[in-house]
Design a protein around this motif. Structure first.
Motif, mmCIF file in Angstrom:
data_model
loop_
_atom_site.group_PDB
_atom_site.id
_atom_site.type_symbol
_atom_site.label_atom_id
_atom_site.label_comp_id
_atom_site.label_asym_id
_atom_site.label_seq_id
_atom_site.Cartn_x
_atom_site.Cartn_y
_atom_site.Cartn_z
ATOM 1 N N PRO A 1 0.803 -14.533 -1.263
ATOM 2 C CA PRO A 1 0.892 -13.197 -0.816
ATOM 3 C C PRO A 1 -0.104 -12.363 -1.406
ATOM 4 C CG PRO A 1 3.021 -13.819 -1.288
ATOM 5 C CD PRO A 1 2.346 -15.093 -1.821
ATOM 6 N N ASP A 2 -0.012 -12.721 -2.863
ATOM 7 C CA ASP A 2 -1.221 -11.912 -3.735
ATOM 8 C C ASP A 2 -2.754 -11.710 -3.180
ATOM 9 O OD1 ASP A 2 -0.949 -14.448 -5.201
ATOM 10 O OD2 ASP A 2 -2.465 -13.510 -6.378
ATOM 11 N N GLU A 3 -2.608 -12.434 -2.637
ATOM 12 C CA GLU A 3 -4.704 -13.156 -1.828
ATOM 13 C C GLU A 3 -4.397 -12.584 -0.460
ATOM 14 O OE1 GLU A 3 -7.252 -15.890 -4.135
ATOM 15 O OE2 GLU A 3 -5.053 -17.167 -4.042
ATOM 16 N N VAL A 4 -3.238 -12.424 1.120
ATOM 17 C CA VAL A 4 -3.606 -11.768 1.447
ATOM 18 C C VAL A 4 -2.393 -11.360 2.060
ATOM 19 C CG1 VAL A 4 -4.248 -14.346 2.346
ATOM 20 C CG2 VAL A 4 -1.838 -14.379 1.844
ATOM 21 N N PRO A 5 -2.808 -10.256 1.063
ATOM 22 C CA PRO A 5 -1.167 -8.902 1.558
ATOM 23 C C PRO A 5 -1.130 -8.269 2.344
ATOM 24 C CG PRO A 5 -3.226 -8.193 -0.205
ATOM 25 C CD PRO A 5 -3.670 -9.766 0.628
ATOM 26 N N ASP A 6 -1.851 -8.496 3.657
ATOM 27 C CA ASP A 6 -1.568 -6.981 5.301
ATOM 28 C C ASP A 6 -1.264 -8.906 5.736
ATOM 29 O OD1 ASP A 6 -4.589 -9.324 4.598
ATOM 30 O OD2 ASP A 6 -4.623 -7.835 6.436
ATOM 31 N N LEU A 7 -0.896 -9.953 5.597
ATOM 32 C CA LEU A 7 -0.441 -10.909 6.556
ATOM 33 C C LEU A 7 1.019 -10.753 6.680
ATOM 34 C CD1 LEU A 7 -1.364 -14.698 5.886
ATOM 35 C CD2 LEU A 7 -2.260 -13.006 7.724
ATOM 36 N N HIS A 8 1.891 -9.539 5.980
ATOM 37 C CA HIS A 8 2.836 -9.643 4.952
ATOM 38 C C HIS A 8 3.365 -8.398 6.529
ATOM 39 C CE1 HIS A 8 6.609 -7.270 3.433
ATOM 40 N NE2 HIS A 8 6.691 -8.972 4.224
ATOM 41 N N GLU A 9 2.453 -7.287 6.898
ATOM 42 C CA GLU A 9 2.893 -6.293 8.147
ATOM 43 C C GLU A 9 2.252 -6.480 9.171
ATOM 44 O OE1 GLU A 9 4.420 -3.749 6.557
ATOM 45 O OE2 GLU A 9 4.164 -5.064 4.531
ATOM 46 N N LEU A 10 0.995 -8.052 9.249
ATOM 47 C CA LEU A 10 1.218 -7.821 10.611
ATOM 48 C C LEU A 10 1.522 -9.419 11.547
ATOM 49 C CD1 LEU A 10 -3.111 -8.825 9.799
ATOM 50 C CD2 LEU A 10 -1.860 -6.416 9.996
ATOM 51 N N TYR A 11 1.670 -9.167 12.505
ATOM 52 C CA TYR A 11 2.650 -9.462 13.722
ATOM 53 C C TYR A 11 1.524 -10.447 14.981
ATOM 54 C CZ TYR A 11 3.886 -4.838 15.115
ATOM 55 O OH TYR A 11 4.209 -4.179 15.552
ATOM 56 N N GLY A 12 2.405 -10.598 16.054
ATOM 57 C CA GLY A 12 1.318 -11.223 17.364
ATOM 58 C C GLY A 12 -0.099 -11.268 17.331
ATOM 59 N N VAL A 13 -0.711 -11.162 18.163
ATOM 60 C CA VAL A 13 -2.628 -10.970 17.790
ATOM 61 C C VAL A 13 -2.455 -10.354 17.409
ATOM 62 C CG1 VAL A 13 -4.256 -10.500 18.903
ATOM 63 C CG2 VAL A 13 -2.134 -11.425 20.706
ATOM 64 N N GLU A 14 -2.615 -9.909 16.109
ATOM 65 C CA GLU A 14 -3.045 -9.006 14.686
ATOM 66 C C GLU A 14 -2.882 -10.429 13.994
ATOM 67 O OE1 GLU A 14 -2.093 -4.764 14.323
ATOM 68 O OE2 GLU A 14 -3.095 -3.895 15.711
ATOM 69 N N PHE A 15 -1.514 -10.784 14.025
ATOM 70 C CA PHE A 15 -1.706 -11.589 13.214
ATOM 71 C C PHE A 15 -2.420 -12.812 12.761
ATOM 72 C CE2 PHE A 15 0.939 -15.646 11.289
ATOM 73 C CZ PHE A 15 1.059 -14.199 9.819
ATOM 74 N N ALA A 16 -1.866 -13.387 14.162
ATOM 75 C CA ALA A 16 -3.367 -14.693 14.450
ATOM 76 C C ALA A 16 -4.554 -15.120 14.005
ATOM 77 C CB ALA A 16 -2.810 -15.053 15.785
ATOM 78 N N LEU A 17 -5.483 -12.990 14.452
ATOM 79 C CA LEU A 17 -5.991 -13.293 14.455
ATOM 80 C C LEU A 17 -6.824 -13.456 12.787
ATOM 81 C CD1 LEU A 17 -7.722 -10.614 17.153
ATOM 82 C CD2 LEU A 17 -7.886 -12.960 16.453
ATOM 83 N N ARG A 18 -5.919 -12.212 12.189
ATOM 84 C CA ARG A 18 -6.206 -12.279 10.665
ATOM 85 C C ARG A 18 -6.267 -13.593 9.914
ATOM 86 N NH1 ARG A 18 -9.383 -10.104 7.155
ATOM 87 N NH2 ARG A 18 -8.636 -8.609 5.326
ATOM 88 N N TYR A 19 -4.638 -14.606 10.499
ATOM 89 C CA TYR A 19 -4.774 -15.715 9.101
ATOM 90 C C TYR A 19 -5.428 -16.921 9.786
ATOM 91 C CZ TYR A 19 -1.783 -19.782 8.811
ATOM 92 O OH TYR A 19 -1.919 -21.114 8.226
ATOM 93 N N ARG A 20 -5.863 -17.098 10.710
ATOM 94 C CA ARG A 20 -7.736 -17.694 11.152
ATOM 95 C C ARG A 20 -8.596 -16.923 10.295
ATOM 96 N NH1 ARG A 20 -6.619 -17.681 17.393
ATOM 97 N NH2 ARG A 20 -4.634 -17.834 17.928
ATOM 98 N N ALA A 21 -8.922 -15.634 9.793
ATOM 99 C CA ALA A 21 -9.856 -15.251 9.333
ATOM 100 C C ALA A 21 -9.469 -15.840 7.601
ATOM 101 C CB ALA A 21 -9.944 -13.137 9.437
ATOM 102 N N TYR A 22 -8.985 -15.872 7.691
ATOM 103 C CA TYR A 22 -7.629 -15.598 5.789
ATOM 104 C C TYR A 22 -8.483 -17.603 5.920
ATOM 105 C CZ TYR A 22 -6.521 -11.676 4.021
ATOM 106 O OH TYR A 22 -6.020 -10.294 4.302
ATOM 107 N N GLU A 23 -8.001 -18.003 6.430
ATOM 108 C CA GLU A 23 -8.175 -19.629 6.617
ATOM 109 C C GLU A 23 -9.979 -20.234 5.887
ATOM 110 O OE1 GLU A 23 -4.885 -22.133 9.095
ATOM 111 O OE2 GLU A 23 -6.469 -21.104 10.329
#
Length: 926
Positions: free
Chosen positions: A472-494
């Motif tokens: 989580p220290d490298e992807v800190p905002d995933l903790h705060e996101l959910y729904g479509v915003e989470f999915a898009l950000r998660y794919r960007a981190y991948e």
């Protein structure tokens, strides 16, 4: 045939305890003779001439002796031997012979009861009082009488018996009859009440007291004043209570309601709730309820009238506040809240502050849900030391030990649940935390765990795609996101990981991680499966923060934030007794409206009265004022209406009853907003936009993209009018509903837990108060009406673990209505939960039952829960975890011994179709 050597003996000649307490040598031939006579009685001379009866009796006798050798004592009671004869006959399929044997035993027991009473080791006045108290105890109770209780008491008396032992002997005498007739549980409760009454009055008056219930009714006002004075003097009650108008309050007390308990309910109150001084209880049931009511009304302008209103609701069992409220209302430390949710940040100060906060919150009976997702994972870089992190697991071990150390003043075990999002790099070790093997420094045997699962993960599972784990220290905002915003950000981190821009990550096949999650449910019962996106997308408070976890029992979904200026979410719980609001014709909607309206007011009062142990909890609770109104006795309500739980009618009742509760709870909170003002963060909430829980389903539906969301959207009430009222008037509480487990308060009310199906129709419940025989009174009543309730039926219920399917003479309609949890398809539980969830702004503690679990069944069940829009699930329970021990409920000392949870089998490696879990009841929330 040689006499058996019983376990624990050093002699080859075990002793048999006779009914008069004398002993004799064990004689196996007596068993053979008794069985032979039983066969002759049923099959006549033809059987005596048959060569088969002799080897058959010899084999059956050997089985009886084999069972006796497993007894843990050096001697056996004659009744225990006869019980084993019964069971061996039934196991062998000789039901007619067993029935004849049971009836013979019953006839002999009646003859013994008619024999002249033995010498009574008490004086005439004492025995006369015993007869009076037992007579009061059976008065008005169906299908019970005083004679068998008195006969059992006589057999237990001895010269020099103490007053306390005599009182306990009376209670035990009634308890030994519970398996024969469930209504003796009420008789046992009334005899316990007599002991409590004598204990309380003697303590207050400084001299022995022997008032019976009839005299106590007149004495109650004076008693209450003396009780309250003593509680204040001892520092146990808030001195402010003495400023109430005690004349009005004592006139409102209903002493006759002391008689409404069953034994488990009153014993639970006696052991754990009533005020005491050095172990001496001096708080009677109606004083207890009035003390709680006064504490909840202490800041009301018309506090006497409100206290009486609250007292009526509690003492009638129409509604019950949660355990912390019952423990502490009206006391000098009024910590009334049930659940606390925290987020632990990624630094040592936050981590060790979390331990301190957990200890302070648990000290006064709070259940804890800790979000540990922000803590960096194993192998992550630590800038301050230029080293690498050991991950979150070692910190969880300390949190687990803290929960054990703080046991809530000895009233019950401290308890916590750790949550971790499924993308955390340490998720594999997190799944192993409850295993009994491996490095014990990386295990948390005393702490619950739960997966906080985003929708994106389930999408990858269904698509058989890859899943990436991050620190989580490298992807800190995933903790705060959910729904479509989470999915898009998660794919960007991948994508960043693919480009080498992220240091700590790992790829796994999503379905393999999912299977491992389910496998650990097989093996250890943890981590539970909870769903991040529904909890957030349907949260009325998404404008002020993210829901990072649920609580200890998975029904609370409130936002949290770390740090000294952050928020520890608090929820204040209570439950409507649904069984008290139905008739055979259906739901009493008007009574439910009245109950819910008063209950919401009581729960809202908790926010202002509450004693807060940490400032983060006070800040959060006063800003948002969340409450969690739930229900219990759902299965009892179905029994009253004659509705099988595995039916469309039961699902429909779950829908309509929750709709009524939701409508009136929201309306009550809105009316409180008109009277007292809106909660501070109302503006910007879903409420302020006229979006009610039923409306928030569409927000989840929109975020699921092409995924199938199977949620019924039907309704029957005037929701348009309520939407407008909420939008314009406001809400007093940010959250209003949550269905908690009610593990303890449902015992007090004498109904089934929460939304649980009936576990067994005859079993022993074990908790901190002891072991208690529980016979389904609804079933017993139904069997009596059909002329089917007798000793043989009780024996059959014991033999078949309280399950009716194998008992031939029970009609099919009764089998269907009283089907137990493992007999029904779990999809019915999920479907009913889905219908409730659409009305609830928080969640529900939903246990799932599987009789023959397998990897495929678990996969289907938890995917169904996700598609059905559930926010959380709770324990997974499987068939082999517990069963009824097939022996008598009557021991040589009168204690109930037989029907109890078996010792769990050793945990085997997690192989599909064979694994199981042992899932004890959780009492932390209620």
């Amino acid at each position: 045939m040689a006499a058996p050597v019983l376990r624990g003996t050093t002699s080859a000649e075990p002793r048999v305890v006779r009914r008069d307490a004398s002993t004799s040598d064990f004689d196996a031939s007596k068993i053979s003779v008794a069985m032979t006579k039983a066969f002759l009685a049923v099959e006549g001379d033809e059987a005596s001439a048959s060569s088969r009866i002799h080897p058959l009796v010899e084999r059956l006798t050997a089985e009886v002796i084999g069972a006796l050798t497993r007894f843990p004592t050096p001697s056996v009671h004659v009744e225990q031997i006869q019980d084993q004869v019964e069971l061996v006959l039934m196991r062998g399929g000789h039901h007619k012979v067993a029935r004849a044997y049971v009836l013979y035993r019953e006839e002999r027991a009646k003859l013994r009861e008619e024999e002249p009473a033995p010498h009574v080791a008490v004086d005439t006045a004492t025995w006369t009082r015993i007869e009076t108290i037992v007579g009061e105890a059976v008065a008005g109770v169906e299908d019970v009488c005083a004679e068998p209780v008195l006969a059992e008491i006589r057999r237990t008396l001895y010269d020099g018996i103490s007053t306390t032992e005599l009182a306990q002997a009376q209670e035990m005498a009634a308890r030994t009859l519970v398996e024969r007739e469930p209504n003796y549980s009420t008789v046992a409760a009334r005899l316990l009440l007599d002991r409590l009454r004598r204990e309380a009055l003697s303590f207050l008056h400084g001299a022995p007291s022997s008032l019976d219930q009839a005299a106590m009714c007149a004495e109650y006002p004076a008693y209450f004043r003396a009780y309250l004075r003593k509680a204040v003097d001892l520092g146990l009650a808030d001195p402010e209570l003495e400023w109430f108008d005690l004349d009005e309050l004592t006139a409102a007390i209903r002493p006759e309601r002391d008689l409404d308990f069953d034994f488990l309910g009153l014993q639970t109150l006696y052991d754990r709730y009533f005020l005491h001084s050095d172990g001496t209880r001096f708080e009677l049931p109606q004083a207890f309820f009035m003390r709680v009511a006064m504490g909840l009304a202490i800041r009301e302008a018309d506090r006497v009238d409100r206290a009486i209103e609250f007292y009526e609701l509690l003492s009638s069992f129409d509604f019950m506040a949660s355990t912390p409220t019952l423990f502490n209302s009206g006391t000098t430390r009024a910590q009334l809240s049930s659940c606390f949710l925290t987020t632990v940040d990624d630094d040592l100060d936050s981590i060790f502050q979390a331990y301190r906060n957990n200890a302070l919150l648990a000290k006064y009976s709070g259940g804890l849900g800790n979000d540990w997702t922000p803590v960096r994972g194993l192998g992550a870089h630590i800038t301050g030391t230029n080293g690498t992190s050991q991950g979150v697991i070692p910190f969880l071990k300390i949190a687990s030990d803290t929960a054990v150390a703080v046991n809530q003043g000895g009233k019950r075990k401290g308890a916590a649940c750790a949550y971790l999002e499924t993308w955390h790099i340490d998720v594999d070790e997190f799944l192993d935390l409850r295993k009994n093997t491996g490095d014990d420094r990386r295990r948390t045997h005393d702490m619950n765990t739960a997966n906080w699962v985003p929708d994106e993960f389930l999408r990858r599972v269904e698509a058989d795609g890859e899943w990436t784990l991050f620190s989580p220290d490298e992807v800190p905002d995933l903790h705060e996101l959910y729904g479509v915003e989470f999915a898009l950000r998660y794919r960007a981190y991948e994508a960043k990981a693919d480009r080498g821009e992220i240091q700590v990550f790992r790829r796994v096949r999503a379905v393999e991680l999912w299977r491992r999650m389910l496998t650990m449910l097989f093996e250890t019962g943890h981590p539970w499966i909870t769903f991040k996106d529904p909890c957030n997308l349907r949260s009325p408070q998404q404008h002020v923060g993210t829901v990072h976890s649920s609580n200890l029992c998975t029904e609370i979904t409130l936002n949290t934030s770390p740090g000294p200026d952050g928020e520890v979410a608090v929820c204040n719980l209570g439950s409507v007794n649904l069984a008290a609001h139905v008739t055979p014709e259906g739901l009493d909607a008007e009574k439910l409206r009245r109950t819910v309206t008063t209950a919401v007011r009581m729960l809202d009062n908790v926010v202002d009265i509450n004693f807060y142990t940490i400032p983060e909890a006070r800040r959060s609770n006063l800003r948002h004022r969340p409450i969690g109104l739930g229900l219990m006795g759902f299965q009892d309500a179905l029994f009253v209406q004659g509705i099988p739980v595995a039916s469309e009618a039961a699902v429909g009742f779950a829908d309509r009853s929750m709709e009524q509760l939701s409508f009136h709870a929201i309306a009550a909170s809105s009316e409180l907003a008109r009277e007292r003002g809106r909660y501070e963060t109302f503006d910007g909430s879903l409420w302020s936009h006229g979006v009610l829980p039923i409306d928030s389903v569409r927000l989840l539906e929109a975020a699921r993209e092409q995924d199938d969301l199977r949620v019924d959207r039907s309704s029957t009430l005037d929701w348009d009018g309520l939407r407008e009222r909420v939008r314009t008037v406001g809400m007093r509480n940010s959250n209003v509903m949550a269905i908690a487990p009610t593990a303890t308060i449902s015992n007090i009310c004498g109904v089934g837990q929460s939304i649980e199906p009936q576990f067994r129709n005859l079993f022993v419940k074990s908790n901190m108060s002891g072991d208690f025989t529980v016979v389904n009174p609804h079933l017993a009543r139904a069997l009596k009406q059909r002329g089917l309730w007798d000793e043989v039926m009780v024996a059959d219920l014991k033999y078949f673990d309280g399950v009716l399917a194998e008992i031939d003479r029970i009609p099919a309609d009764i089998k269907s209505l009283y089907a137990t949890a493992f007999e029904i398809e779990p999809r019915w539980l999920v479907e009913a939960a889905s219908r409730r969830q659409k009305w609830i702004d928080q969640a529900q503690s939903l246990n799932l039952y599987l009789a023959a679990p397998s990897g495929r069944k678990l996969d289907e069940l938890y995917r169904l829960a996700w598609h059905a829009g559930l926010k959380t699930t709770y324990y997974l329970r499987t068939q082999s975890a517990t069963h009824v021990e097939k022996s008598t409920l009557r021991g040589t000392d009168g204690k109930l011994r037989g029907v109890q949870a078996a010792t769990p089998e050793p945990i085997q490696p997690p192989v599909p179709d064979t694994c199981r879990i042992d899932a004890p009841d959780c009492e932390a929330c209620q």
